[in-house]
Design an enzyme around this catalytic site. Structure first.
Site, short mmCIF file in Angstrom:
data_model
loop_
_atom_site.label_atom_id
_atom_site.label_comp_id
_atom_site.label_asym_id
_atom_site.label_seq_id
_atom_site.Cartn_x
_atom_site.Cartn_y
_atom_site.Cartn_z
N LYS A 54 0.85 -1.19 0.00
CA LYS A 54 0.00 0.00 0.00
C LYS A 54 0.89 1.23 0.00
CE LYS A 54 -4.48 1.07 0.49
NZ LYS A 54 -5.67 0.41 -0.02
N GLY A 93 -25.75 2.84 2.67
CA GLY A 93 -24.86 3.39 1.64
C GLY A 93 -25.26 2.95 0.26
N VAL A 94 -25.67 3.92 -0.57
CA VAL A 94 -26.00 3.60 -1.96
C VAL A 94 -25.10 4.42 -2.89
CG1 VAL A 94 -28.34 2.75 -1.58
CG2 VAL A 94 -27.98 5.20 -1.88
N GLY A 95 -23.80 4.34 -2.62
CA GLY A 95 -22.81 5.01 -3.46
C GLY A 95 -22.44 4.12 -4.63
N HIS A 96 -21.17 4.18 -5.05
CA HIS A 96 -20.74 3.40 -6.21
C HIS A 96 -21.09 1.92 -6.08
CE1 HIS A 96 -18.23 6.96 -7.01
NE2 HIS A 96 -18.42 6.60 -8.27
N VAL A 97 -20.71 1.32 -4.94
CA VAL A 97 -20.96 -0.11 -4.75
C VAL A 97 -22.43 -0.36 -4.39
CG1 VAL A 97 -20.38 -2.13 -3.34
CG2 VAL A 97 -18.57 -0.56 -4.07
P1 NAD Z 1 -18.86 5.81 -2.29
O1 NAD Z 1 -18.21 6.97 -1.64
O2 NAD Z 1 -19.23 5.87 -3.71
O3 NAD Z 1 -20.17 5.39 -1.47
C1 NAD Z 1 -20.31 5.50 -0.09
C2 NAD Z 1 -21.72 6.00 0.17
O4 NAD Z 1 -21.92 6.02 1.58
C3 NAD Z 1 -21.98 7.41 -0.33
O5 NAD Z 1 -23.16 7.44 -1.10
C4 NAD Z 1 -22.11 8.23 0.95
O6 NAD Z 1 -22.99 9.33 0.81
C5 NAD Z 1 -22.64 7.19 1.90
N1 NAD Z 1 -22.46 7.52 3.31
C6 NAD Z 1 -21.48 8.24 3.90
N2 NAD Z 1 -21.71 8.37 5.20
C7 NAD Z 1 -22.85 7.70 5.47
C8 NAD Z 1 -23.61 7.47 6.63
N3 NAD Z 1 -23.25 7.96 7.82
N4 NAD Z 1 -24.74 6.74 6.55
C9 NAD Z 1 -25.14 6.25 5.35
N5 NAD Z 1 -24.47 6.44 4.21
C10 NAD Z 1 -23.34 7.16 4.26
O7 NAD Z 1 -17.87 4.57 -1.99
P2 NAD Z 1 -17.91 3.13 -2.66
O8 NAD Z 1 -16.87 3.05 -3.69
O9 NAD Z 1 -19.31 2.75 -3.00
O10 NAD Z 1 -17.40 2.24 -1.43
C11 NAD Z 1 -18.26 1.91 -0.37
C12 NAD Z 1 -17.53 1.03 0.62
O11 NAD Z 1 -17.06 -0.16 -0.04
C13 NAD Z 1 -16.28 1.67 1.24
O12 NAD Z 1 -16.13 1.17 2.55
C14 NAD Z 1 -15.16 1.14 0.36
O13 NAD Z 1 -13.92 1.16 1.04
C15 NAD Z 1 -15.65 -0.26 0.11
N6 NAD Z 1 -15.10 -0.89 -1.10
C16 NAD Z 1 -15.31 -0.33 -2.32
C17 NAD Z 1 -14.81 -0.94 -3.46
C18 NAD Z 1 -15.06 -0.38 -4.83
O14 NAD Z 1 -14.88 -1.09 -5.81
N7 NAD Z 1 -15.53 0.86 -4.95
C19 NAD Z 1 -14.08 -2.14 -3.36
C20 NAD Z 1 -13.89 -2.71 -2.09
C21 NAD Z 1 -14.41 -2.07 -0.97
#
Ligand code: NAD
Length: 347
Positions: free
Chosen positions: A78, A178-182
């Site tokens: 890392k 959480g309804v972000g990217h994942v």
């Molecule tokens: P992202 O930032 O796109 O999504 C995170 C979402 O969580 C956002 O919509 C944000 O508004 C929401 N959020 C923040 N604080 C919150 C709260 N208090 N309550 C409810 N929702 C809240 O991130 P992502 O890429 O979707 O990743 C999400 C998680 O998955 C992270 O922990 C990340 O480390 C993990 N992850 C992601 C990937 C990937 O491919 N993107 C791979 C492995 C692990």
């Protein structure tokens, strides 16, 4: 380094400083037993150098286990850049980091992590070929989130099979944090499979979009732990499984993509004692690193990525079965399995 509590037999730790650009970076290589160390680079405004070192050591160790459990020919490493990602970014800084990565001659492959975007990583890529997560190029793998979400969805199915004794997610109630990217992609898969969703996020726009697409009920962020559901799927923050939230959760299983879900290692046993089956985070969310691994191999192949996600899902199933059979925390078993794979590669 040897004295810090985060030191876990790391192979090497490299520190870089560049006066002209202000770069202060650490690249920690935990293990190359299974292949070149791979793991993203984080940009964070650490309180001091010790905190930056601890983060680099801890995160690189975690990558060794994530890569090993996903059966990838990659070790764990890392990078961390010590600085404010809002005010201290520049193309020159990332070029200097690219030179740092290049100086390790392929022992470490980098990519994006917290604080670093595909736009930044492009400058890293001007200085080294040991970089993944690019948007353009022959093997570019692009956004890993859809593959992460596919793995999470399959992991939820595998967990439901054991915790709820159901082959189908039809009618299964799932609370998604959480309804972000994942999370958005996970919800898409779950809705298609007939699950009944309750969702939360701090972003109202995302919530409205996902609710419209999936029929999900929206609740306030803090209310997600009290939802009457069968499965809790955390896809936002780390450390959300703690004594307080565990007491509130009414679910039979926890399965989601967020990193570092357990606030402390002993929560694994507490979750088990509460009768909740936990899909260890670094197993269920390995789809993203599988996607990156395909790019690192030099030829991006979707069929290869999908077959690796299938293998990972099977591994998750074995971990959960063993946890149930031996009445032990699944988190402990997953870690044991990853460590055994690295040890075997050493031999
Ligand atoms: P992202 O930032 O796109 O999504 C995170 C979402 O969580 C956002 O919509 C944000 O508004 C929401 N959020 C923040 N604080 C919150 C709260 N208090 N309550 C409810 N929702 C809240 O991130 P992502 O890429 O979707 O990743 C999400 C998680 O998955 C992270 O922990 C990340 O480390 C993990 N992850 C992601 C990937 C990937 O491919 N993107 C791979 C492995 C692990």
């Amino acid at each position: 380094m040897f004295d810090t509590d985060a030191f876990a037999g790391h192979e090497s730790v490299h520190m870089f400083h560049d006066d002209a650009t202000g770069l202060r970076a650490i690249i920690a290589i935990h293990s190359t037993a299974l292949g070149p160390a791979a793991g993203g680079c984080r940009m964070w405004n650490y309180v001091d150098g010790e905190a930056a070192m601890r983060d680099a050591l801890r995160l690189s160790e975690g990558m060794s286990y994530k890569n090993a459990i996903a059966d990838l020919p990659l070790g764990g490493g890392k990078g961390v850049i010590w600085g404010d990602s809002k005010t201290q970014k520049s193309p020159e800084l990332f070029r200097a980091f690219g030179q740092a990565v290049d100086s390790l001659n392929g022992k470490y492959w980098t990519a994006e992590d917290v604080g670093i975007s595909p736009d930044d990583i492009k400058y890293v890529g001007e200085q080294t070929r040991f970089v993944a997560g690019l948007d353009d190029g022959d093997a570019a793998s692009g956004d890993p989130s859809p593959v992460t979400a596919l793995g999470v969805f399959k992991g939820i199915e595998a967990t439901a099979r054991r915790a709820l004794k159901t082959e189908s997610l039809k009618g299964v109630r799932i609370a998604v944090q959480g309804v972000g990217h994942v999370g958005e992609y996970v919800c898409g898969h779950l809705a298609k499979a007939g699950a009944i969703l309750t969702i939360t996020d701090i972003n109202q726009e995302s919530l409205n979009r996902v609710s419209k697409a999936t029929g999900a009920t929206i609740v306030a962020p803090d209310d997600i732990y009290d939802v009457e559901a069968d499965i809790f799927s955390p896809n936002a923050l780390g450390a959300i499984i703690n004594d307080t939230t565990l007491e509130r959760l009414k679910v039979k299983a926890i399965a989601g993509g967020a990193n570092n879900q357990l606030a402390t290692a002993d929560m694994g046993e507490k979750v088990r004692q509460a009768g909740v089956l936990y899909a260890p985070d670094f197993v269920i969310n390995g789809g993203g690193i599988i996607n990156v691994a395909s790019e690192i191999s030099g030829v991006y192949s979707m069929p290869w990525v999908e077959s690796k996600v299938e293998t990972l899902t099977a591994t998750l199933g074995k971990i959960l079965d063993k946890a149930i059979q031996e009445t032990r925390p699944s988190s402990e078993i997953a870690l044991e399995m990853a460590k055994a794979r690295i040890k075997a590669a050493h031999k």
